[in-house]
Design a protein around this motif. Structure first.
Motif, PDB file in Angstrom:
ATOM      1  N   PHE A   1       0.825  -1.200   0.000  1.00 55.10           N
ATOM      2  CA  PHE A   1       0.000   0.000   0.000  1.00 55.10           C
ATOM      3  C   PHE A   1       0.864   1.255   0.000  1.00 55.10           C
ATOM      4  O   PHE A   1       2.002   1.234   0.458  1.00 55.10           O
ATOM      5  CB  PHE A   1      -0.901   0.027   1.246  1.00 55.10           C
ATOM      6  CG  PHE A   1      -1.610  -1.272   1.506  1.00 55.10           C
ATOM      7  CD1 PHE A   1      -2.406  -1.859   0.538  1.00 55.10           C
ATOM      8  CD2 PHE A   1      -1.478  -1.914   2.727  1.00 55.10           C
ATOM      9  CE1 PHE A   1      -3.058  -3.055   0.776  1.00 55.10           C
ATOM     10  CE2 PHE A   1      -2.130  -3.113   2.987  1.00 55.10           C
ATOM     11  CZ  PHE A   1      -2.922  -3.680   1.999  1.00 55.10           C
TER      12      PHE A   1
ATOM     13  N   TYR B   1      -5.023   2.407   2.582  1.00 59.93           N
ATOM     14  CA  TYR B   1      -5.796   1.301   3.128  1.00 59.93           C
ATOM     15  C   TYR B   1      -5.939   1.474   4.634  1.00 59.93           C
ATOM     16  O   TYR B   1      -4.943   1.580   5.354  1.00 59.93           O
ATOM     17  CB  TYR B   1      -5.090  -0.025   2.816  1.00 59.93           C
ATOM     18  CG  TYR B   1      -5.755  -1.241   3.413  1.00 59.93           C
ATOM     19  CD1 TYR B   1      -7.021  -1.631   2.991  1.00 59.93           C
ATOM     20  CD2 TYR B   1      -5.115  -1.991   4.385  1.00 59.93           C
ATOM     21  CE1 TYR B   1      -7.630  -2.762   3.540  1.00 59.93           C
ATOM     22  CE2 TYR B   1      -5.715  -3.120   4.928  1.00 59.93           C
ATOM     23  CZ  TYR B   1      -6.974  -3.493   4.503  1.00 59.93           C
ATOM     24  OH  TYR B   1      -7.585  -4.598   5.034  1.00 59.93           O
TER      25      TYR B   1
ATOM     26  N   HIS C   1      -3.335  -1.014  -2.749  1.00 58.17           N
ATOM     27  CA  HIS C   1      -4.230   0.135  -2.618  1.00 58.17           C
ATOM     28  C   HIS C   1      -3.428   1.399  -2.292  1.00 58.17           C
ATOM     29  O   HIS C   1      -2.413   1.338  -1.608  1.00 58.17           O
ATOM     30  CB  HIS C   1      -5.262  -0.126  -1.528  1.00 58.17           C
ATOM     31  CG  HIS C   1      -5.945  -1.455  -1.662  1.00 58.17           C
ATOM     32  ND1 HIS C   1      -6.582  -1.861  -2.828  1.00 58.17           N
ATOM     33  CD2 HIS C   1      -6.073  -2.483  -0.787  1.00 58.17           C
ATOM     34  CE1 HIS C   1      -7.078  -3.076  -2.658  1.00 58.17           C
ATOM     35  NE2 HIS C   1      -6.772  -3.481  -1.429  1.00 58.17           N
TER      36      HIS C   1
ATOM     37  N   HIS D   1      -0.975   3.156   5.039  1.00 55.59           N
ATOM     38  CA  HIS D   1      -1.693   2.079   5.723  1.00 55.59           C
ATOM     39  C   HIS D   1      -1.971   2.449   7.172  1.00 55.59           C
ATOM     40  O   HIS D   1      -1.051   2.825   7.899  1.00 55.59           O
ATOM     41  CB  HIS D   1      -0.862   0.800   5.668  1.00 55.59           C
ATOM     42  CG  HIS D   1      -1.504  -0.357   6.346  1.00 55.59           C
ATOM     43  ND1 HIS D   1      -0.792  -1.229   7.135  1.00 55.59           N
ATOM     44  CD2 HIS D   1      -2.778  -0.802   6.373  1.00 55.59           C
ATOM     45  CE1 HIS D   1      -1.604  -2.166   7.608  1.00 55.59           C
ATOM     46  NE2 HIS D   1      -2.819  -1.914   7.167  1.00 55.59           N
TER      47      HIS D   1
END
Length: 183
Positions: A69, A96, A93, A72
């Protein structure tokens, strides 16, 4: 004489308190925020932890491995992006937030770009979290099955900026609602 001793003790105590306060303010402990400053590029996840879950990006974050990510939140907290977040991996992502009651914001001027398969710009999968792309913010996804913002389990997604999805079966925003039953 008695008053002078009391005054000295009070002065020593206040000096000690002042030093402790300055030490806390100069460390991440007092602010409880991980920060990537403007003008800085990192090639790893900007990640909070269980003690200091919050993080703010003013610089650039670029990650390459699958599942890596940009930002995070492993625990309840907030993440704000004022800079650039770029991810290249599958399910990587942009931001996240793993736990319920988290707040994720792509601020005005912030940009999130994902290139991998099934990689969301912002993903809040747990209860009652909030994902926002503010006016002037942009989220771009290039991969298949990507979402600009995905908010699950009674979480909220709001877009006032730009979301541009380019892959097959990609969506700008996707939310789910799960009714919990007690049997």
């Amino acid at each position: 004489m008695q008053n002078v001793r009391k005054f000295r003790k009070l002065l020593v105590f206040l000096s000690f308190l002042f030093i402790v306060m300055i030490s806390l303010l100069c460390s991440d402990t007092a602010l409880a925020v991980k920060v990537n400053p403007a003008g800085t590029t990192i090639n790893d996840t900007l990640e909070g932890d269980r003690v200091d879950p919050n993080c703010i990006n003013y610089g650039m974050i670029e990650t390459y491995p699958d599942g890596k990510f940009g930002m995070h939140l492993p625990d309840r907290g907030f993440a704000s992006n004022f800079g650039r977040v770029i991810t290249h991996g599958q399910r990587a992502h942009g931001i996240y937030a793993a736990m319920p009651y988290s707040t994720v914001t792509n601020e005005g001027g912030g940009s999130i770009t994902t290139y991998g398969y099934d990689a969301y710009g912002i993903y809040v999968p747990n209860l009652y979290s909030t994902a926002t792309n503010k006016s002037g913010g942009s989220i771009t996804t290039e991969g298949h099955l990507d979402c600009g913002i995905r908010a699950d389990n009674n979480s909220t997604a709001t877009n006032s900026g730009i979301i541009d999805t380019k892959g097959q079966f990609a969506c700008g925003m996707y939310t789910t609602y799960q009714l919990h039953s007690h049997e």
